[in-house]
Scaffold this motif. Structure first.
Motif, mmCIF file in Angstrom:
data_model
loop_
_atom_site.group_PDB
_atom_site.id
_atom_site.type_symbol
_atom_site.label_atom_id
_atom_site.label_comp_id
_atom_site.label_asym_id
_atom_site.label_seq_id
_atom_site.Cartn_x
_atom_site.Cartn_y
_atom_site.Cartn_z
ATOM 1 N N VAL A 1 0.813 -1.224 0.000
ATOM 2 C CA VAL A 1 0.000 0.000 0.000
ATOM 3 C C VAL A 1 0.845 1.273 0.000
ATOM 4 C CG1 VAL A 1 -1.874 -1.189 1.214
ATOM 5 C CG2 VAL A 1 -0.203 0.136 2.527
ATOM 6 N N VAL B 1 -0.530 5.106 -0.569
ATOM 7 C CA VAL B 1 -0.539 6.114 0.491
ATOM 8 C C VAL B 1 0.117 7.398 -0.003
ATOM 9 C CG1 VAL B 1 0.410 6.712 2.759
ATOM 10 C CG2 VAL B 1 -0.642 4.466 2.399
ATOM 11 N N LYS C 1 -2.191 9.147 -2.343
ATOM 12 C CA LYS C 1 -3.305 9.759 -1.619
ATOM 13 C C LYS C 1 -2.881 11.084 -0.997
ATOM 14 C CE LYS C 1 -7.411 9.649 0.528
ATOM 15 N NZ LYS C 1 -8.727 9.581 -0.158
ATOM 16 N N TYR D 1 -3.669 6.957 6.631
ATOM 17 C CA TYR D 1 -3.957 6.217 5.407
ATOM 18 C C TYR D 1 -3.281 4.853 5.388
ATOM 19 C CZ TYR D 1 -6.155 10.480 3.876
ATOM 20 O OH TYR D 1 -6.981 11.565 3.807
ATOM 21 N N TYR E 1 -5.658 1.794 4.858
ATOM 22 C CA TYR E 1 -5.484 0.982 3.661
ATOM 23 C C TYR E 1 -5.139 -0.465 3.996
ATOM 24 C CZ TYR E 1 -5.681 4.996 0.467
ATOM 25 O OH TYR E 1 -6.099 6.072 -0.264
ATOM 26 N N ARG F 1 -7.166 -3.756 2.928
ATOM 27 C CA ARG F 1 -6.460 -4.749 2.109
ATOM 28 C C ARG F 1 -6.373 -6.094 2.835
ATOM 29 N NH1 ARG F 1 -6.675 -3.322 -2.894
ATOM 30 N NH2 ARG F 1 -5.394 -5.193 -3.184
ATOM 31 N N GLY G 1 -13.867 0.815 1.420
ATOM 32 C CA GLY G 1 -12.556 0.692 0.803
ATOM 33 C C GLY G 1 -12.470 1.433 -0.513
ATOM 34 N N ALA H 1 -8.574 2.629 -0.984
ATOM 35 C CA ALA H 1 -7.826 1.420 -0.624
ATOM 36 C C ALA H 1 -8.117 0.267 -1.574
ATOM 37 C CB ALA H 1 -8.162 1.005 0.809
#
Length: 423
Positions: free
Chosen positions: A91, A95, A98, A345, A349, A353, A391, A396
């Motif tokens: 992730v 991140v 984002k 985040y 996330y 996930r 999500g 995510a």
């Protein structure tokens, strides 16, 4: 031999319908289900005297700088937070993306504790300036998905000042033409149901004054006093507060430090995971279930600043607390510093996930009516779909993943989650 048509006649069934008509109406009105709109994963509070039209992008830049300085790789961030290398690696890029594209999902310009007591002229000017800055950001496309203000509470000592700030802000936003469903108002330190009723009345008056649609102005109730959880008559007042708002109460936000301090908890032990906090939030959760009123956890006052070791310690704590809230059904929290954004985040996330394979498998089996190791009820299917929808909302999970793993598009997923179209 029993008649296969049964003993209850059509008239009997009509009589039962008549007896339950008021109950049916009350249930439909009081428990409409989840709101259709997206719920942000956090609310960021920025003092009213420092907020500008560039605040959102500045927070994003500072969050990216903190990440680059203290955890420039996924392995470094994993070590900092104590999360598994492979989970963080999966992730890390998302991140970073984002933080660049949408660092803040919900912003509150703060004229309460974060602003303090100023002269009336100074606060008046700051309120008008904040409304203009929000309007500029909205016009430039840099405003977050949701934004608004927190003003001083309706206790007698601050009531006039709080209402003046509310009035000036809404009036300025109306003048700039930027009042929409993205606007959220925050009513802090609520100690009585009557304060919620008074706030609802004030919102109606402001709507009338500015030609706004009835019910357009909605507000969050901050639960940060013991009186909100247990009134003098022994009732949990958060439930009647929903009714007192006449459909305007959009959320309950837990106030970590005011609530803890009011109970006499020593400062060193005031935290989101204190047993007293868990009790208050469980009461809020019960009161809000099925009503469409959303929940938000509070904040941590441990800021990720200073040396790399200090930042890592703060990140580890924040990531753990965010994950803990998510596991308990609190999908939103407060963030007070740009350095909190990376772990907000990251924890969010990884939460979605981690659950993706199990949730999509179970939901697909439910839709295809296949037998599996878990026999899910229809209500659980709603929760599974809601998990995926959340999500999707925060980034995510991707739409293509949902389509591939479940076999439905986002619109069908929202129908399964009993939500309206994404907004």
């Amino acid at each position: 031999m029993t008649d296969s048509t049964g003993a209850l006649s059509a008239e009997d069934l009509a009589e039962i319908d008549a007896r339950l008509a008021d109950t049916d109406r009350d249930l439909a009105q009081l428990y409409p289900g989840d709101q259709a709109a997206r719920q942000p994963v956090h609310t960021v509070y920025v003092p009213g005297d420092v907020f500008t039209a560039e605040t959102v992008t500045t927070w994003g830049s500072e969050a990216c700088t903190a990440l680059a300085s203290h955890a420039p790789t996924s392995a470094a961030l994993a070590a900092a937070t104590g999360l598994a290398d492979d989970i963080v690696a999966a992730v890390y890029d998302a991140v970073v993306a984002k933080l660049g594209a949408e660092p803040i999902e919900d912003l509150r310009v703060d004229f309460e504790d974060g602003y303090g007591a100023r002269s009336d002229d100074e606060e008046d000017a700051a309120v008008v300036a904040a409304a203009k800055a929000l309007a500029v950001a909205a016009a430039a496309g840099s405003a977050p998905p949701y934004y608004g203000i927190r003003f001083k509470c309706l206790e007698h000592a601050t009531r006039t000042r709080g209402l003046r700030t509310l009035d000036l802000f809404v009036s300025a936003m109306a003048d700039h033409g930027v009042i929409s469903d993205r606007l959220v108002l925050t009513l802090p330190k609520v100690t009585a149901v009557a304060q919620v009723s008074a706030m609802a009345w004030a919102c109606q008056r402001l709507e009338d004054a500015h030609g706004l649609a009835a019910g357009q102005l909605r507000f969050e109730v901050q639960v940060e006093t013991p009186q909100a959880i247990l009134g003098a008559d022994g009732r949990a007042l958060v439930a009647p507060m929903i009714r007192a708002g006449h459909g305007r109460v959009s959320g309950f936000h837990y106030g970590t430090y005011d609530y803890s301090a009011s109970l006499g908890i020593a400062a060193a032990y005031q935290s989101l995971d204190h047993p007293a906090a868990d009790h208050a939030k469980a009461v809020m959760q019960l009161a809000a279930a099925g009503t469409g009123v959303r929940l938000s956890d509070g904040s941590t006052n441990v800021l990720p600043i200073g040396s790399t070791a200090d930042v890592h310690a703060a990140w580890r704590l924040h990531a753990r607390l965010v994950r803990r809230s998510l596991e308990r059904g609190y999908y939103q929290g407060w963030d007070m510093h740009p350095g909190h954004l990376p772990t907000r985040y990251l924890a969010t996330y990884t939460f979605f996930r981690d659950g993706l394979d199990s949730v999509t498998s179970r939901l697909r089996s439910y839709l295809e009516r296949r037998a599996g190791a878990v026999l899910d009820e229809p209500a659980t299917a709603v929760a599974l779909a809601g998990f995926l929808a959340r999500g999707l909302d925060c980034g995510a999970v991707s739409e293509s993943e949902v389509n591939e793993l479940v076999g439905v598009d986002p619109a069908a997923l929202l129908t399964l989650a009993r939500r309206g179209p994404r907004t």
